[in-house]
Write a protein that holds these residues in place. Structure first.
Motif: not given
Length: 142
Positions: A1-8, A10-19, A89-94, A98-99
């Motif tokens: 598990m990788r916590i967000l911080g300075p992201e690479t 690839d990680e930024r691309e993954l996060r943007e794709w996820f969004e 709509p349903r509340r989703v807590v996360y 944490n990607l």
């Protein structure tokens, strides 16, 4: 598990794709649910008009019409309920930093909505088959 911080990159691309997936897929599932809600609402009117509950025509004594009409009303209601559960709509807590958890929660949300929509579709088809059965039984005076 990788916590967000300075992201690479690839990680930024993954996060943007996820969004983008999160926004697009859920909206499509909800649009499908809204379509089923509209169809069920319209077909309820057709089914109740055919059954003509207030006049008690002779064809309502036919067991095929009674059973298919009853199952149809229940099926349309079940389809409507399942479709509404997709659209409500349903509340989703996360944990937002944490990607891994974001991906897990998105997967659960998407699976839940897809399963409910699939259920709504199947039950809608059952209700439609019952409506056709009622109409054919009345036309053929079975």
């Amino acid at each position: 598990m990788r916590i967000l911080g300075p992201e690479t990159a690839d990680e930024r691309e993954l996060r943007e794709w996820f969004e983008s997936q999160e926004r697009g897929n859920i909206e499509r599932l909800e649009a499908g649910a809204q379509t089923i809600i509209q169809l069920v609402t319209g077909l309820y009117g057709v089914l109740f008009a055919v059954l003509a509950l207030s006049d008690q025509p002779a064809y309502l004594q036919n067991p095929i019409v009674q059973w298919a009409g009853t199952v149809g009303v229940c099926a349309f209601f079940g389809s409507l309920l399942a479709a509404m559960l997709v659209a409500i709509p349903r509340r989703v807590v996360y944990q937002k930093d944490n990607l891994t958890e974001m991906q897990r929660m998105y997967g659960r949300l998407q699976r839940r909505k897809a399963t409910l929509l699939r259920t709504a579709q199947i039950v809608f088809l059952i209700g439609t088959a019952c409506l056709v059965t009622v109409i054919l039984a009345i036309l053929w005076k079975v």
